[in-house]
Design a protein around this motif. Sequence first.
Motif, PDB file in Angstrom:
ATOM      1  N   ALA A 185       0.854  -1.190   0.000  1.00  0.00           N
ATOM      2  CA  ALA A 185       0.000   0.000   0.000  1.00  0.00           C
ATOM      3  C   ALA A 185       0.884   1.231   0.000  1.00  0.00           C
ATOM      4  CB  ALA A 185      -0.910  -0.009   1.226  1.00  0.00           C
ATOM      5  N   THR A 186       0.681   2.116  -0.953  1.00  0.00           N
ATOM      6  CA  THR A 186       1.503   3.329  -1.005  1.00  0.00           C
ATOM      7  C   THR A 186       1.349   4.126   0.291  1.00  0.00           C
ATOM      8  OG1 THR A 186      -0.281   4.538  -2.096  1.00  0.00           O
ATOM      9  CG2 THR A 186       1.370   3.507  -3.511  1.00  0.00           C
ATOM     10  N   GLN A 187       2.438   4.677   0.751  1.00  0.00           N
ATOM     11  CA  GLN A 187       2.427   5.447   2.002  1.00  0.00           C
ATOM     12  C   GLN A 187       2.300   6.945   1.761  1.00  0.00           C
ATOM     13  OE1 GLN A 187       6.101   3.626   3.291  1.00  0.00           O
ATOM     14  NE2 GLN A 187       5.059   2.418   4.850  1.00  0.00           N
ATOM     15  N   ILE A 188       2.510   7.363   0.518  1.00  0.00           N
ATOM     16  CA  ILE A 188       2.257   8.746   0.126  1.00  0.00           C
ATOM     17  C   ILE A 188       1.615   8.730  -1.256  1.00  0.00           C
ATOM     18  CG2 ILE A 188       4.191   9.704   1.454  1.00  0.00           C
ATOM     19  CD1 ILE A 188       5.705   9.986  -1.209  1.00  0.00           C
ATOM     20  N   ALA A 189       0.925   9.797  -1.595  1.00  0.00           N
ATOM     21  CA  ALA A 189       0.373   9.925  -2.943  1.00  0.00           C
ATOM     22  C   ALA A 189       1.488  10.329  -3.899  1.00  0.00           C
ATOM     23  CB  ALA A 189      -0.736  10.971  -2.951  1.00  0.00           C
ATOM     24  N   GLY A 190       1.377   9.894  -5.153  1.00  0.00           N
ATOM     25  CA  GLY A 190       2.400  10.261  -6.116  1.00  0.00           C
ATOM     26  C   GLY A 190       2.240   9.534  -7.427  1.00  0.00           C
ATOM     27  N   LYS A 191       3.148   9.829  -8.337  1.00  0.00           N
ATOM     28  CA  LYS A 191       3.120   9.206  -9.662  1.00  0.00           C
ATOM     29  C   LYS A 191       3.902   7.890  -9.614  1.00  0.00           C
ATOM     30  CE  LYS A 191       2.969  13.757 -11.855  1.00  0.00           C
ATOM     31  NZ  LYS A 191       3.726  14.738 -12.675  1.00  0.00           N
ATOM     32  N   HIS A 192       3.217   6.805  -9.931  1.00  0.00           N
ATOM     33  CA  HIS A 192       3.892   5.505  -9.937  1.00  0.00           C
ATOM     34  C   HIS A 192       4.515   5.314 -11.314  1.00  0.00           C
ATOM     35  CE1 HIS A 192       3.708   0.854  -9.620  1.00  0.00           C
ATOM     36  NE2 HIS A 192       4.911   1.332  -9.345  1.00  0.00           N
ATOM     37  N   GLN A 193       5.843   5.466 -11.368  1.00  0.00           N
ATOM     38  CA  GLN A 193       6.555   5.423 -12.646  1.00  0.00           C
ATOM     39  C   GLN A 193       7.607   4.326 -12.719  1.00  0.00           C
ATOM     40  OE1 GLN A 193       7.794   9.477 -12.171  1.00  0.00           O
ATOM     41  NE2 GLN A 193       6.105  10.289 -13.409  1.00  0.00           N
ATOM     42  N   GLY A 194       7.806   3.605 -11.621  1.00  0.00           N
ATOM     43  CA  GLY A 194       8.802   2.543 -11.650  1.00  0.00           C
ATOM     44  C   GLY A 194       8.926   1.843 -10.313  1.00  0.00           C
ATOM     45  N   PHE A 195       9.896   0.942 -10.254  1.00  0.00           N
ATOM     46  CA  PHE A 195      10.209   0.228  -9.016  1.00  0.00           C
ATOM     47  C   PHE A 195      11.683   0.442  -8.711  1.00  0.00           C
ATOM     48  CE2 PHE A 195       6.369  -1.868 -10.342  1.00  0.00           C
ATOM     49  CZ  PHE A 195       5.697  -2.123  -9.150  1.00  0.00           C
ATOM     50  N   CYS A 196      11.947   0.857  -7.494  1.00  0.00           N
ATOM     51  CA  CYS A 196      13.310   1.146  -7.038  1.00  0.00           C
ATOM     52  C   CYS A 196      13.841  -0.052  -6.258  1.00  0.00           C
ATOM     53  CB  CYS A 196      13.297   2.393  -6.164  1.00  0.00           C
ATOM     54  SG  CYS A 196      14.916   2.837  -5.499  1.00  0.00           S
ATOM     55  N   ILE A 197      15.057  -0.469  -6.592  1.00  0.00           N
ATOM     56  CA  ILE A 197      15.705  -1.604  -5.922  1.00  0.00           C
ATOM     57  C   ILE A 197      17.014  -1.112  -5.301  1.00  0.00           C
ATOM     58  CG2 ILE A 197      16.691  -3.905  -6.235  1.00  0.00           C
ATOM     59  CD1 ILE A 197      14.924  -4.122  -8.779  1.00  0.00           C
ATOM     60  N   TRP A 198      17.230  -1.456  -4.049  1.00  0.00           N
ATOM     61  CA  TRP A 198      18.490  -1.118  -3.380  1.00  0.00           C
ATOM     62  C   TRP A 198      18.852  -2.242  -2.416  1.00  0.00           C
ATOM     63  CZ3 TRP A 198      13.853   1.198  -2.076  1.00  0.00           C
ATOM     64  CH2 TRP A 198      13.465   1.135  -0.739  1.00  0.00           C
ATOM     65  N   PHE A 199      20.020  -2.132  -1.804  1.00  0.00           N
ATOM     66  CA  PHE A 199      20.461  -3.192  -0.890  1.00  0.00           C
ATOM     67  C   PHE A 199      21.150  -2.595   0.316  1.00  0.00           C
ATOM     68  CE2 PHE A 199      24.167  -2.538  -3.658  1.00  0.00           C
ATOM     69  CZ  PHE A 199      25.207  -2.521  -2.750  1.00  0.00           C
ATOM     70  N   GLU A 200      21.281  -3.421   1.333  1.00  0.00           N
ATOM     71  CA  GLU A 200      22.138  -3.094   2.464  1.00  0.00           C
ATOM     72  C   GLU A 200      22.864  -4.349   2.886  1.00  0.00           C
ATOM     73  OE1 GLU A 200      19.410  -1.551   5.471  1.00  0.00           O
ATOM     74  OE2 GLU A 200      19.454  -3.472   6.522  1.00  0.00           O
ATOM     75  N   VAL A 201      24.063  -4.181   3.432  1.00  0.00           N
ATOM     76  CA  VAL A 201      24.836  -5.302   3.969  1.00  0.00           C
ATOM     77  C   VAL A 201      25.175  -5.001   5.421  1.00  0.00           C
ATOM     78  CG1 VAL A 201      25.768  -5.984   1.727  1.00  0.00           C
ATOM     79  CG2 VAL A 201      27.060  -4.391   3.153  1.00  0.00           C
ATOM     80  N   ARG A 202      25.254  -6.053   6.206  1.00  0.00           N
ATOM     81  CA  ARG A 202      25.524  -5.928   7.641  1.00  0.00           C
ATOM     82  C   ARG A 202      26.794  -6.709   7.974  1.00  0.00           C
ATOM     83  NH1 ARG A 202      22.177  -4.587  12.014  1.00  0.00           N
ATOM     84  NH2 ARG A 202      20.503  -4.309  10.503  1.00  0.00           N
ATOM     85  N   PHE A 203      27.586  -6.131   8.867  1.00  0.00           N
ATOM     86  CA  PHE A 203      28.848  -6.749   9.268  1.00  0.00           C
ATOM     87  C   PHE A 203      28.726  -7.316  10.681  1.00  0.00           C
ATOM     88  CE2 PHE A 203      29.733  -3.561   6.114  1.00  0.00           C
ATOM     89  CZ  PHE A 203      30.739  -4.091   5.332  1.00  0.00           C
ATOM     90  N   PRO A 204      29.475  -8.379  10.983  1.00  0.00           N
ATOM     91  CA  PRO A 204      29.431  -8.939  12.339  1.00  0.00           C
ATOM     92  C   PRO A 204      30.216  -8.086  13.327  1.00  0.00           C
ATOM     93  CG  PRO A 204      30.996 -10.173  11.011  1.00  0.00           C
ATOM     94  CD  PRO A 204      30.360  -9.164  10.093  1.00  0.00           C
ATOM     95  N   GLY A 205      30.017  -8.364  14.614  1.00  0.00           N
ATOM     96  CA  GLY A 205      30.783  -7.674  15.646  1.00  0.00           C
ATOM     97  C   GLY A 205      29.916  -6.942  16.637  1.00  0.00           C
ATOM     98  N   GLU A 206      30.519  -6.615  17.784  1.00  0.00           N
ATOM     99  CA  GLU A 206      29.823  -5.854  18.822  1.00  0.00           C
ATOM    100  C   GLU A 206      29.420  -4.482  18.300  1.00  0.00           C
ATOM    101  OE1 GLU A 206      28.905  -6.576  22.041  1.00  0.00           O
ATOM    102  OE2 GLU A 206      29.411  -8.662  21.556  1.00  0.00           O
TER     103      GLU A 206
END
Length: 341
Positions: free
Chosen positions: A229-250
């Motif tokens: 469900a869209t959280q704001i109104a707007g023009k739907h023109q595409g799909f955005c893909i991104w990533f994140e990586v997590r490192f181990p440790g305290e």
Amino acid sequence: MNNYFTEYENLEVHELMLRDRPRQEAYYNAILKNKELFKDKIVLDVGAGTGILSAFCAQAGAKLVYAVEASNLATKVALDLIDENGLTSVVKVIHSQIEEFVLPATAEKVDIIVSEWMGFYLLHEGMLDSVLFARDHFLKPDGLMFPSECTIFVAPCSVPTLFDYWQNVDGVNMERFASKLRLQKSTRPEIIQLKSNDLLHEGIVFHWMSLLDVNPKDLDEICFKEVVATQIAGKHQGFCIWFEVRFPGEETVVLSTSPHAPETHWKQCVVVLPEDNCETLEEKSPVAFQILMKRSANDARKYNLEVELLDPNVEEHPMPCSCHMTKCILTEAHLKMMDTT
């Protein structure tokens, strides 16, 4: 030499990465702020490039670092970097593909694998295969991976640089030009930096994996279907893909390429919709879609990205769903009533 490796002999490629502060700071903090994990350990740096991550590991107290680099950068740059920082007794630069690397006969397996292998939309360039090969052949059973886990996100979005910009270019309307431009670009995803308010949704997890147990075959095809469900109104023109990586440790360190995070050289990957499918959506509009990321049959280092818009009236919605369809409003109200009883 494979073209993939010779391309990495261009020093401007490394300049781009070394000037990427979120990237640099993530690896620096993950290694140097978790020195207890590296002290007196054996480290393998897969695709060492200039050797800077190997230098971080040595500075963190590693007793031995294998800096394995397939391109000629190993002898032309990495050796110099290790020498000029006085680390030759700890870091051993090895000019080899990781698949051809052999540990010395008397050597034990490594405690930690460090690598910066991520490409656009995480998997572009297919270097993760080599990192997993190293894991399976050289890492101790209780060894660590830096990074250790990865998440890919997707969200419906607006793409103002491809649409809105052309409505008025110094007082001239260029929408017909823009339409032809988008058609020309429609055969491949765009690598661009979106603003956070270009996202119509904060993003949903498309794929997650732990590098300690993911199977290389799992990377051949990733398919995901959802209704958001869209959280704001707007023009739907595409799909955005991104990533994140997590490192181990305290000291938990996360490197994110989200539009909400500081810009990186990876930016975001945007699959632009055909113009006939673009529409202006109200807040809480349901967007049903399926996204397929499949390794190219012609080049294992590349992926084909396909997005299919689905009918939100037909597809099953998550529970609860915050969209404005009657069935979801009733379900959400019912669940709230149950929570208060």
